[in-house]
Design an enzyme around this catalytic site. Structure first.
Site, PDB file in Angstrom:
ATOM      1  CE  LYS A  27       0.179  -4.688   2.884  1.00 13.40           C
ATOM      2  NZ  LYS A  27      -0.169  -6.036   2.316  1.00 13.40           N
TER       3      LYS A  27
ATOM      4  CE1 TYR B  92      -3.310  -2.792   5.526  1.00 18.28           C
ATOM      5  CE2 TYR B  92      -3.327  -0.443   5.050  1.00 18.28           C
ATOM      6  CZ  TYR B  92      -3.303  -1.756   4.608  1.00 18.28           C
ATOM      7  OH  TYR B  92      -3.268  -2.030   3.251  1.00 18.28           O
TER       8      TYR B  92
ATOM      9  CB  THR C  52      -0.896  -0.021   1.262  1.00 19.25           C
ATOM     10  OG1 THR C  52      -1.490   1.263   1.424  1.00 19.25           O
ATOM     11  CG2 THR C  52      -0.103  -0.304   2.527  1.00 19.25           C
ATOM     12  CG  ASP C  53      -1.197   4.958  -0.992  1.00 17.59           C
ATOM     13  OD1 ASP C  53      -1.750   4.328  -0.063  1.00 17.59           O
ATOM     14  OD2 ASP C  53      -1.799   5.805  -1.691  1.00 17.59           O
ATOM     15  CD  GLU C  54      -3.628   3.265   4.145  1.00 14.81           C
ATOM     16  OE1 GLU C  54      -3.596   3.313   5.381  1.00 14.81           O
ATOM     17  OE2 GLU C  54      -4.659   2.993   3.497  1.00 14.81           O
TER      18      GLU C  54
HETATM   19  P1  NAD Z   1      -9.416  -7.607   1.936  1.00 11.18           P
HETATM   20  O1  NAD Z   1      -9.441  -7.357   3.407  1.00 11.18           O
HETATM   21  O2  NAD Z   1     -10.645  -7.338   1.137  1.00 11.18           O
HETATM   22  O3  NAD Z   1      -9.030  -9.136   1.669  1.00 11.18           O
HETATM   23  C1  NAD Z   1      -8.027  -9.785   2.382  1.00 11.18           C
HETATM   24  C2  NAD Z   1      -8.151 -11.279   2.098  1.00 11.18           C
HETATM   25  O4  NAD Z   1      -7.094 -11.951   2.798  1.00 11.18           O
HETATM   26  C3  NAD Z   1      -9.459 -11.884   2.611  1.00 11.18           C
HETATM   27  O5  NAD Z   1     -10.019 -12.736   1.640  1.00 11.18           O
HETATM   28  C4  NAD Z   1      -9.050 -12.650   3.846  1.00 11.18           C
HETATM   29  O6  NAD Z   1      -9.865 -13.787   4.104  1.00 11.18           O
HETATM   30  C5  NAD Z   1      -7.628 -13.059   3.488  1.00 11.18           C
HETATM   31  N1  NAD Z   1      -6.800 -13.300   4.670  1.00 11.18           N
HETATM   32  C6  NAD Z   1      -6.674 -12.498   5.761  1.00 11.18           C
HETATM   33  N2  NAD Z   1      -5.840 -13.069   6.652  1.00 11.18           N
HETATM   34  C7  NAD Z   1      -5.422 -14.232   6.099  1.00 11.18           C
HETATM   35  C8  NAD Z   1      -4.536 -15.252   6.520  1.00 11.18           C
HETATM   36  N3  NAD Z   1      -3.916 -15.198   7.713  1.00 11.18           N
HETATM   37  N4  NAD Z   1      -4.313 -16.305   5.703  1.00 11.18           N
HETATM   38  C9  NAD Z   1      -4.930 -16.374   4.493  1.00 11.18           C
HETATM   39  N5  NAD Z   1      -5.789 -15.453   4.055  1.00 11.18           N
HETATM   40  C10 NAD Z   1      -6.025 -14.394   4.835  1.00 11.18           C
HETATM   41  O7  NAD Z   1      -8.174  -6.796   1.386  1.00 11.18           O
HETATM   42  P2  NAD Z   1      -7.984  -6.080  -0.030  1.00 11.18           P
HETATM   43  O8  NAD Z   1      -8.557  -4.735   0.044  1.00 11.18           O
HETATM   44  O9  NAD Z   1      -8.394  -7.009  -1.103  1.00 11.18           O
HETATM   45  O10 NAD Z   1      -6.406  -5.925  -0.047  1.00 11.18           O
HETATM   46  C11 NAD Z   1      -5.567  -6.905  -0.658  1.00 11.18           C
HETATM   47  C12 NAD Z   1      -4.117  -6.470  -0.485  1.00 11.18           C
HETATM   48  O11 NAD Z   1      -3.924  -5.196  -1.089  1.00 11.18           O
HETATM   49  C13 NAD Z   1      -3.692  -6.307   0.975  1.00 11.18           C
HETATM   50  O12 NAD Z   1      -2.391  -6.802   1.112  1.00 11.18           O
HETATM   51  C14 NAD Z   1      -3.752  -4.808   1.215  1.00 11.18           C
HETATM   52  O13 NAD Z   1      -2.814  -4.426   2.199  1.00 11.18           O
HETATM   53  C15 NAD Z   1      -3.369  -4.283  -0.151  1.00 11.18           C
HETATM   54  N6  NAD Z   1      -3.907  -2.948  -0.459  1.00 11.18           N
HETATM   55  C16 NAD Z   1      -5.261  -2.702  -0.451  1.00 11.18           C
HETATM   56  C17 NAD Z   1      -5.750  -1.437  -0.786  1.00 11.18           C
HETATM   57  C18 NAD Z   1      -7.206  -1.130  -0.851  1.00 11.18           C
HETATM   58  O14 NAD Z   1      -7.570   0.000  -1.187  1.00 11.18           O
HETATM   59  N7  NAD Z   1      -8.105  -2.066  -0.591  1.00 11.18           N
HETATM   60  C19 NAD Z   1      -4.836  -0.415  -1.106  1.00 11.18           C
HETATM   61  C20 NAD Z   1      -3.485  -0.691  -1.082  1.00 11.18           C
HETATM   62  C21 NAD Z   1      -3.030  -1.965  -0.789  1.00 11.18           C
HETATM   63  P1  TYD Z   2     -10.932   3.735   3.908  1.00  5.87           P
HETATM   64  O1  TYD Z   2     -11.878   3.288   2.838  1.00  5.87           O
HETATM   65  O2  TYD Z   2     -11.058   3.106   5.257  1.00  5.87           O
HETATM   66  O3  TYD Z   2      -9.464   3.577   3.322  1.00  5.87           O
HETATM   67  P2  TYD Z   2      -8.030   4.077   3.960  1.00  5.87           P
HETATM   68  O4  TYD Z   2      -8.183   4.361   5.381  1.00  5.87           O
HETATM   69  O5  TYD Z   2      -7.188   2.869   3.720  1.00  5.87           O
HETATM   70  O6  TYD Z   2      -7.604   5.255   3.141  1.00  5.87           O
HETATM   71  O7  TYD Z   2     -11.088   5.295   4.099  1.00  5.87           O
HETATM   72  C1  TYD Z   2     -10.882   6.210   3.033  1.00  5.87           C
HETATM   73  C2  TYD Z   2     -10.948   7.609   3.589  1.00  5.87           C
HETATM   74  O8  TYD Z   2     -12.296   7.848   4.056  1.00  5.87           O
HETATM   75  C3  TYD Z   2     -10.060   7.827   4.811  1.00  5.87           C
HETATM   76  O9  TYD Z   2      -9.545   9.151   4.771  1.00  5.87           O
HETATM   77  C4  TYD Z   2     -11.006   7.682   5.989  1.00  5.87           C
HETATM   78  C5  TYD Z   2     -12.329   8.189   5.446  1.00  5.87           C
HETATM   79  N1  TYD Z   2     -13.536   7.548   6.016  1.00  5.87           N
HETATM   80  C6  TYD Z   2     -14.573   8.351   6.506  1.00  5.87           C
HETATM   81  O10 TYD Z   2     -14.507   9.593   6.475  1.00  5.87           O
HETATM   82  N2  TYD Z   2     -15.683   7.733   7.031  1.00  5.87           N
HETATM   83  C7  TYD Z   2     -15.788   6.377   7.101  1.00  5.87           C
HETATM   84  O11 TYD Z   2     -16.816   5.868   7.621  1.00  5.87           O
HETATM   85  C8  TYD Z   2     -14.727   5.574   6.574  1.00  5.87           C
HETATM   86  C9  TYD Z   2     -14.801   4.064   6.611  1.00  5.87           C
HETATM   87  C10 TYD Z   2     -13.618   6.204   6.034  1.00  5.87           C
END
Ligand code: NAD
Ligand code: TYD
Length: 361
Positions: A169, A165, A139-141
């Site tokens: 990561k 989180y 992630t960019d975070e």
């Molecule tokens: P998500 O929470 O929707 O899915 C995570 C998946 O991992 C789930 O299916 C869960 O069952 C599985 N999982 C969790 N713990 C596990 C374990 N111990 N063993 C096996 N499986 C396990 O997450 P996402 O949004 O699809 O994110 C996927 C990846 O991308 C993550 O690594 C996250 O850090 C990264 N990422 C996500 C975002 C975003 O905007 N969603 C942005 C940047 C990076």
């Molecule tokens: P989120 O979808 O949780 O992603 P991330 O924290 O990984 O960026 O949140 C996106 C942005 O929206 C973040 O700045 C937090 C804000 N947010 C709210 O304002 N209200 C909410 O209920 C949630 C879930 C997020």
């Protein structure tokens, strides 16, 4: 450009989650010649239904299990003859990491370490080790928070994670990096911005707003709503990851972003407008009346933005979906797939919601 890597047997961890399941679908549609094995523990965020159609038609093999289970991972790598890992599995929600950081350290750090070490043991024994690749999706975070006038995150921006989180990561990224530098194991790290699109779990900003509008519930915007995220449509991200798997250079990091910086409050207003336009019947219209500013998230990062020039210049990937187009498709998907999200509003979800928003409101 050099010849693309051939991916024969790919292990996709976290393939039942949001990005993972979109990626599994994209990969199966686009690259039919490789075998796909999905390993997912099916935590609250994992949903086998996201990929059941691919399972029943034999396009993937699904294994329920934990990435921290070394014996299981060893067996899978061997029996399925895995040459490529695309590692998505993680605890992924910042608000949950504030409530309980332990699971984040366990899955994101210990789980990634377990996979890396199992893969290393396998890779060491191969006659053609250069054919192997471990893609770590991050992630960019990890880069921390930007001020309004700061340049966007590049691959050389120093790490400065602010939430449990992002810290977990960051730890996993450092391990993936170290496996390349110490052992020469082919790893690539990608750091992407906020994804959105179909199959996004209801706790995240965009699905939460869509669902709350349909239920006539308030729309909680943290703090002053001026926080900025760089929104990346999940299909664009999947294309980027496939490009990296085929043409990325081992040992490198690639930033992936949407070129779509939007303030949270503007994004929520956009979702409201689209819901007002596309939903046949909603309890409160205009739905923007439901917007409620609530207490800020602890340690809330102000701005994320990605400079994606490296992947553009070196691998030719650019995002194709604007936030207006992507949001329209996403809102439409949540309207058409109520059977998908309704069961996810379980008692576990209600109790989580209560903890976050009872404090916040
Ligand atoms: P998500 O929470 O929707 O899915 C995570 C998946 O991992 C789930 O299916 C869960 O069952 C599985 N999982 C969790 N713990 C596990 C374990 N111990 N063993 C096996 N499986 C396990 O997450 P996402 O949004 O699809 O994110 C996927 C990846 O991308 C993550 O690594 C996250 O850090 C990264 N990422 C996500 C975002 C975003 O905007 N969603 C942005 C940047 C990076
Ligand atoms: P989120 O979808 O949780 O992603 P991330 O924290 O990984 O960026 O949140 C996106 C942005 O929206 C973040 O700045 C937090 C804000 N947010 C709210 O304002 N209200 C909410 O209920 C949630 C879930 C997020």
């Amino acid at each position: 450009m050099n010849k693309s890597r051939e991916v024969r047997n790919i292990l996709i961890t976290g393939g039942a989650g949001f990005i993972g399941s979109n990626f599994v679908r994209h990969w199966c549609q686009t690259y039919q010649s490789s075998r796909v094995i999905v390993l997912d523990a099916l935590t609250y965020a994992g949903n086998r239904a996201n990929i059941t159609d691919l399972e029943v038609t034999g396009k993937i093999k699904f294994v329920q299990g934990d990435i921290c289970d070394r014996k299981l991972v060893d067996e899978l790598l061997l029996v399925e003859n895995i040459d490529t890992v695309a590692h998505f599995a993680a605890e992924s929600h910042v608000d949950r990491s504030i409530l309980g950081p332990g699971a984040f350290v366990q899955t994101n750090v210990v789980g990634t370490f377990t996979l890396l070490e199992a893969f290393r043991q396998r890779w060491l024994k191969q006659e053609k080790p250069q054919d192997y690749l471990f893609l770590h999706v991050s992630t960019d975070e990890v880069y921390g928070s930007l001020e309004l006038d700061d340049p966007a995150f590049s691959e050389t921006t120093p790490y400065s994670p602010n939430s449990p989180y992002s810290a977990s990561k960051a730890g996993s990224d450092h391990l993936a990096r170290a496996y390349y530098h110490t052992y020469g194991m082919p790893t690539i790290i990608t750091n992407c911005s906020n994804n959105y699109g179909p199959y996004h779990f209801p706790e995240k900003l965009i699905p939460l707003m869509c669902i709350n509008i349909l239920l006539g519930k308030s729309l909680p915007v943290y703090g002053d709503g001026q926080n900025i995220r760089d929104w990346l449509y999940v299909e664009d991200h999947c294309r980027a990851l496939a490009t990296v798997l085929h043409n990325g250079k081992p040992g490198e990091t690639y930033n992936i972003g949407g070129n779509n910086e939007v303030k949270n409050i503007d994004l929520v207003r956009l979702v409201c407008q689209l819901m007002d336009e596309l939903a046949i019947d909603i309890p409160v219209k205009p739905s923007s009346q439901l917007i409620t500013f609530v207490q800020d998230r602890l340690g809330h990062d102000r701005r994320y933005a990605i400079n994606a020039n490296k992947i553009k210049n070196e691998l030719g990937w650019v995002p194709q979906v604007t936030v207006e187009e992507g949001l329209r498709k996403t809102v439409q998907w949540y309207l058409e797939n109520q059977d998908w999200w309704q069961p996810l509003l379980s008692s576990e979800y209600q109790s989580y919601y209560q903890q976050v928003y009872a404090v916040a409101t």
